[in-house]
Motif scaffolding. Sequence first.
Motif, PDB file in Angstrom:
ATOM      1  N   ARG A   1       0.806  -1.217   0.000  1.00  0.00           N
ATOM      2  CA  ARG A   1       0.000   0.000   0.000  1.00  0.00           C
ATOM      3  C   ARG A   1       0.834   1.260   0.000  1.00  0.00           C
ATOM      4  N   GLY A   2       1.950   1.231   0.683  1.00  0.00           N
ATOM      5  CA  GLY A   2       2.804   2.416   0.774  1.00  0.00           C
ATOM      6  C   GLY A   2       3.886   2.466  -0.289  1.00  0.00           C
ATOM      7  N   GLY A   3       3.709   1.717  -1.379  1.00  0.00           N
ATOM      8  CA  GLY A   3       4.725   1.654  -2.423  1.00  0.00           C
ATOM      9  C   GLY A   3       4.979   2.995  -3.081  1.00  0.00           C
ATOM     10  N   ARG A   4       6.199   3.191  -3.510  1.00  0.00           N
ATOM     11  CA  ARG A   4       6.585   4.430  -4.187  1.00  0.00           C
ATOM     12  C   ARG A   4       5.975   4.461  -5.583  1.00  0.00           C
ATOM     13  N   ILE A   5       5.433   5.609  -5.942  1.00  0.00           N
ATOM     14  CA  ILE A   5       4.767   5.796  -7.231  1.00  0.00           C
ATOM     15  C   ILE A   5       5.573   6.781  -8.067  1.00  0.00           C
ATOM     16  N   LYS A   6       5.710   6.466  -9.336  1.00  0.00           N
ATOM     17  CA  LYS A   6       6.351   7.366 -10.304  1.00  0.00           C
ATOM     18  C   LYS A   6       5.486   7.421 -11.557  1.00  0.00           C
ATOM     19  N   TYR A   7       5.563   8.536 -12.228  1.00  0.00           N
ATOM     20  CA  TYR A   7       4.847   8.736 -13.486  1.00  0.00           C
ATOM     21  C   TYR A   7       5.860   9.067 -14.574  1.00  0.00           C
ATOM     22  N   ARG A   8       5.743   8.409 -15.717  1.00  0.00           N
ATOM     23  CA  ARG A   8       6.552   8.804 -16.867  1.00  0.00           C
ATOM     24  C   ARG A   8       5.959  10.094 -17.429  1.00  0.00           C
ATOM     25  N   ARG A   9       6.814  11.039 -17.746  1.00  0.00           N
ATOM     26  CA  ARG A   9       6.335  12.293 -18.328  1.00  0.00           C
ATOM     27  C   ARG A   9       5.511  12.012 -19.592  1.00  0.00           C
ATOM     28  N   SER A  10       5.968  11.065 -20.409  1.00  0.00           N
ATOM     29  CA  SER A  10       5.244  10.746 -21.642  1.00  0.00           C
ATOM     30  C   SER A  10       3.856  10.194 -21.352  1.00  0.00           C
ATOM     31  N   SER A  11       3.677   9.463 -20.259  1.00  0.00           N
ATOM     32  CA  SER A  11       2.359   8.934 -19.894  1.00  0.00           C
ATOM     33  C   SER A  11       1.410  10.058 -19.510  1.00  0.00           C
ATOM     34  N   ILE A  12       1.931  11.043 -18.783  1.00  0.00           N
ATOM     35  CA  ILE A  12       1.099  12.182 -18.396  1.00  0.00           C
ATOM     36  C   ILE A  12       0.706  12.973 -19.640  1.00  0.00           C
ATOM     37  N   GLU A  13       1.670  13.244 -20.515  1.00  0.00           N
ATOM     38  CA  GLU A  13       1.387  14.005 -21.732  1.00  0.00           C
ATOM     39  C   GLU A  13       0.384  13.270 -22.620  1.00  0.00           C
ATOM     40  N   ARG A  14       0.543  11.949 -22.743  1.00  0.00           N
ATOM     41  CA  ARG A  14      -0.380  11.145 -23.558  1.00  0.00           C
ATOM     42  C   ARG A  14      -1.783  11.187 -22.952  1.00  0.00           C
ATOM     43  N   TRP A  15      -1.886  11.026 -21.629  1.00  0.00           N
ATOM     44  CA  TRP A  15      -3.180  11.059 -20.965  1.00  0.00           C
ATOM     45  C   TRP A  15      -3.848  12.424 -21.148  1.00  0.00           C
ATOM     46  N   LEU A  16      -3.088  13.499 -21.007  1.00  0.00           N
ATOM     47  CA  LEU A  16      -3.645  14.833 -21.211  1.00  0.00           C
ATOM     48  C   LEU A  16      -4.155  14.994 -22.643  1.00  0.00           C
ATOM     49  N   HIS A  17      -3.391  14.496 -23.600  1.00  0.00           N
ATOM     50  CA  HIS A  17      -3.813  14.565 -24.998  1.00  0.00           C
ATOM     51  C   HIS A  17      -5.128  13.812 -25.201  1.00  0.00           C
ATOM     52  N   GLU A  18      -5.262  12.641 -24.561  1.00  0.00           N
ATOM     53  CA  GLU A  18      -6.477  11.839 -24.687  1.00  0.00           C
ATOM     54  C   GLU A  18      -7.687  12.524 -24.046  1.00  0.00           C
ATOM     55  N   GLN A  19      -7.452  13.439 -23.101  1.00  0.00           N
ATOM     56  CA  GLN A  19      -8.553  14.135 -22.424  1.00  0.00           C
ATOM     57  C   GLN A  19      -9.026  15.364 -23.192  1.00  0.00           C
ATOM     58  N   THR A  20      -8.323  15.717 -24.248  1.00  0.00           N
ATOM     59  CA  THR A  20      -8.666  16.903 -25.020  1.00  0.00           C
ATOM     60  C   THR A  20     -10.019  16.709 -25.692  1.00  0.00           C
ATOM     61  N   VAL A  21     -10.893  17.692 -25.493  1.00  0.00           N
ATOM     62  CA  VAL A  21     -12.232  17.677 -26.085  1.00  0.00           C
ATOM     63  C   VAL A  21     -12.297  18.762 -27.134  1.00  0.00           C
ATOM     64  N   ARG A  22     -12.758  18.391 -28.303  1.00  0.00           N
ATOM     65  CA  ARG A  22     -12.914  19.362 -29.378  1.00  0.00           C
ATOM     66  C   ARG A  22     -14.235  20.084 -29.195  1.00  0.00           C
ATOM     67  N   GLY A  23     -14.246  21.374 -29.515  1.00  0.00           N
ATOM     68  CA  GLY A  23     -15.473  22.160 -29.403  1.00  0.00           C
ATOM     69  C   GLY A  23     -16.513  21.735 -30.429  1.00  0.00           C
TER      70      GLY A  23
END
Length: 66
Positions: A40-62
């Motif tokens: 439960r207390g394990g160390r967590i890391k995020y790849r910068r590319s994973s964050i950028e990819r996830w943000l791109h996937e959340q983009t909504v077009r008007g």
Amino acid sequence: MDQLLSPKQVHSEYGFKPQTLANWRWMGMGPDYIKTTPGRGGRIKYRRSSIERWLHEQTVRGGAAA
């Protein structure tokens, strides 16, 4: 090489609070992450590319898609 970020670093660079990231992990959503130690207390890391990819996937077009 892809930079690894701690939840605190993600917060300072992208504005997502560590608790929000933890909630997303628990709910099975949000950016992909790496758990470097078991339990439960394990160390967590995020790849910068994973964050950028996830943000791109959340983009909504008007227009009709919104």
